[in-house]
Design a protein around this motif. Structure first.
Motif, PDB file in Angstrom:
ATOM      1  N   PHE A 302       0.836  -1.413  -0.092  1.00 44.23           N
ATOM      2  CA  PHE A 302      -0.045   0.110  -0.141  1.00 44.23           C
ATOM      3  C   PHE A 302       0.826   1.334   0.049  1.00 44.23           C
ATOM      4  O   PHE A 302       0.655   2.040  -0.663  1.00 44.23           O
ATOM      5  CB  PHE A 302      -1.062   0.016   1.137  1.00 44.23           C
ATOM      6  CG  PHE A 302      -1.867   1.256   1.405  1.00 44.23           C
ATOM      7  CD1 PHE A 302      -3.019   1.083   0.670  1.00 44.23           C
ATOM      8  CD2 PHE A 302      -1.531   2.420   1.947  1.00 44.23           C
ATOM      9  CE1 PHE A 302      -3.926   2.279   0.886  1.00 44.23           C
ATOM     10  CE2 PHE A 302      -2.299   3.579   2.054  1.00 44.23           C
ATOM     11  CZ  PHE A 302      -3.825   3.344   1.604  1.00 44.23           C
ATOM     12  N   ILE A 303       2.039   1.123   0.885  1.00 39.25           N
ATOM     13  CA  ILE A 303       2.813   2.346   0.972  1.00 39.25           C
ATOM     14  C   ILE A 303       3.347   2.591  -0.368  1.00 39.25           C
ATOM     15  O   ILE A 303       3.565   3.783  -0.924  1.00 39.25           O
ATOM     16  CB  ILE A 303       3.803   2.272   2.107  1.00 39.25           C
ATOM     17  CG1 ILE A 303       3.138   2.535   3.458  1.00 39.25           C
ATOM     18  CG2 ILE A 303       4.949   3.237   2.293  1.00 39.25           C
ATOM     19  CD1 ILE A 303       3.626   1.936   4.827  1.00 39.25           C
ATOM     20  N   LYS A 304       4.083   1.607  -0.870  1.00 43.23           N
ATOM     21  CA  LYS A 304       4.693   1.804  -2.300  1.00 43.23           C
ATOM     22  C   LYS A 304       3.856   2.240  -3.481  1.00 43.23           C
ATOM     23  O   LYS A 304       4.220   2.922  -4.071  1.00 43.23           O
ATOM     24  CB  LYS A 304       5.226   0.247  -2.552  1.00 43.23           C
ATOM     25  CG  LYS A 304       6.423  -0.394  -1.650  1.00 43.23           C
ATOM     26  CD  LYS A 304       6.853  -1.594  -2.137  1.00 43.23           C
ATOM     27  CE  LYS A 304       8.198  -1.933  -1.427  1.00 43.23           C
ATOM     28  NZ  LYS A 304       8.784  -3.512  -1.940  1.00 43.23           N
ATOM     29  N   ILE A 305       2.514   1.725  -3.518  1.00 42.96           N
ATOM     30  CA  ILE A 305       1.898   2.229  -4.337  1.00 42.96           C
ATOM     31  C   ILE A 305       1.514   3.602  -4.441  1.00 42.96           C
ATOM     32  O   ILE A 305       1.649   4.479  -5.223  1.00 42.96           O
ATOM     33  CB  ILE A 305       0.341   1.450  -4.526  1.00 42.96           C
ATOM     34  CG1 ILE A 305       0.608   0.069  -4.790  1.00 42.96           C
ATOM     35  CG2 ILE A 305      -0.679   1.997  -5.316  1.00 42.96           C
ATOM     36  CD1 ILE A 305      -0.729  -0.931  -4.575  1.00 42.96           C
ATOM     37  N   VAL A 306       1.421   4.119  -3.037  1.00 49.46           N
ATOM     38  CA  VAL A 306       0.864   5.749  -3.004  1.00 49.46           C
ATOM     39  C   VAL A 306       2.337   6.239  -3.073  1.00 49.46           C
ATOM     40  O   VAL A 306       2.441   7.473  -3.810  1.00 49.46           O
ATOM     41  CB  VAL A 306       0.560   6.034  -1.384  1.00 49.46           C
ATOM     42  CG1 VAL A 306       0.352   7.334  -1.345  1.00 49.46           C
ATOM     43  CG2 VAL A 306      -0.720   5.088  -1.133  1.00 49.46           C
TER      44      VAL A 306
END
Length: 347
Positions: A302-306
């Motif tokens: 999730f963090i990587k996508i954002v």
């Protein structure tokens, strides 16, 4: 003559740039096929126009036009692969734990040391544990059983077990019931097993037929291959002919029959402990639907996508502060980085 040779050279370079771009475009799995065809046709038409004009400058511009999106496609596909295309396997971790106040060490473990494990482990896990203990010790381990990993932890607190064997996938659940768990216990050692995941996707022509995607969000950091609870379960019904997406969120605590456990009843979130296939097939059976594809995300992905997208705007109906007091959000639009976005999503 030299001028003609130079023009031919530029045409060849432009043709190579066009071919590389088109091949990369069709190798990329992000854009729908119809858009790939449209972009390719336009690119070819531009190339033919430049050939007709016989202009060095236009050829150079065209090469740059092909090079920039080609590099962008390579980058976006590599990001996409790292986020979603990592795995035809899942990783199951099992830890041997003890109370921190217990002075037991690896060297002091003997045949009188009381081990405890849940009867809820599957046969493969039982075998893995037995093989590990047989290889690690030259004596028969004093093994007792509990009803669940939670019961194992309680028996450790009560002094009935000295070493508990727990599935790492349930640690977040244990912490909810025992908030001081991470402080009270030490990990003696951990074993892990890679589990091959069967491909259960049901392919359809996504540019024509409607299809269903399950978004499964698991509550853990680290590699996406790690198993954990499936706390977020969103079904997306995509209708390409109408250009619509309908979404429904399934409550994580809803009791459903688990397809991977002979229809034993449990909370949907716990299906993630047994892998994404169990979650998908459980929802399919419960709702009598076919799920064509799935997206599996954890906190790290999730963090990587954002981070790839950049800061995002999120609307909040209310002003609130997270339970831990670290993050606050106002009513209305909030511009969030990846860490704040994760905090918002978890509330």
């Amino acid at each position: 003559m030299n001028k003609k040779k130079k023009i031919v050279k530029y045409k060849v370079v432009s043709l190579i740039a066009l071919i590389v771009f088109v091949v990369t475009l069709f190798s990329n799995h992000i854009l729908p096929f119809r858009y790939e065809m449209l972009i390719s046709i336009i690119s070819v038409l531009i190339f033919l126009f430049i050939i007709y004009k016989r202009s060095k400058t236009l050829n150079i511009i065209f090469v740059v036009m092909m090079l920039v999106p080609t590099l962008g496609l390579f980058y976006s596909q590599s990001i996409f692969n790292r986020l979603f295309g990592n795995a035809n396997f899942e990783t199951n971790k099992i830890s041997y734990i003890k109370l921190s106040k217990n002075k037991l060490t690896l060297d002091s473990i003997n045949s009188d040391t009381i081990f405890g494990q849940s009867i809820g482990f599957d046969n493969d896990s039982f075998k893995q544990i037995n093989d590990d203990l047989a290889e690690r010790f030259d004596f028969t381990v004093n093994m007792q059983t509990s009803e669940s990993d939670f019961d194992t932890v309680q028996k450790l607190y009560d002094g009935e077990f000295e070493i508990g064997i727990i599935d790492n996938a349930v640690i977040e659940s244990i912490v909810e019931s025992y908030p001081w768990f991470v402080v009270d216990f030490d990990v003696l050692w951990t074993i892990e097993r890679e589990i091959k995941r069967d491909d259960i996707t049901k392919e359809v022509p996504v540019d024509k037929d409607s299809f269903i995607v399950l978004v499964s969000g698991i509550d853990i950091n680290g590699p996406i291959s790690l198993r954990s609870r499936s706390d977020v379960n969103i079904l997306m019904v995509v209708n390409p002919s109408k250009g619509t997406i309908a979404m429904i969120s399934i409550p994580r605590d809803m009791y459903v029959p688990f397809s991977c456990k002979n229809d034993a009843m449990d909370k949907l979130t716990h299906s993630g402990i047994y892998g994404i296939n169990c979650t998908v097939q459980t929802i399919e059976n419960f709702l009598d639907i076919d799920i064509n594809y799935y997206v599996r995300m954890n906190f790290t992905s999730f963090i990587k996508i954002v981070d790839v997208i950049g800061k995002i705007d999120v609307y909040s109906k209310y002003s609130f502060t997270t339970d831990n007091g670290y993050y606050s959000f106002k009513q209305g639009i909030n511009t969030l980085d990846s860490i704040n976005a994760l905090a918002f999503a978890r509330e």
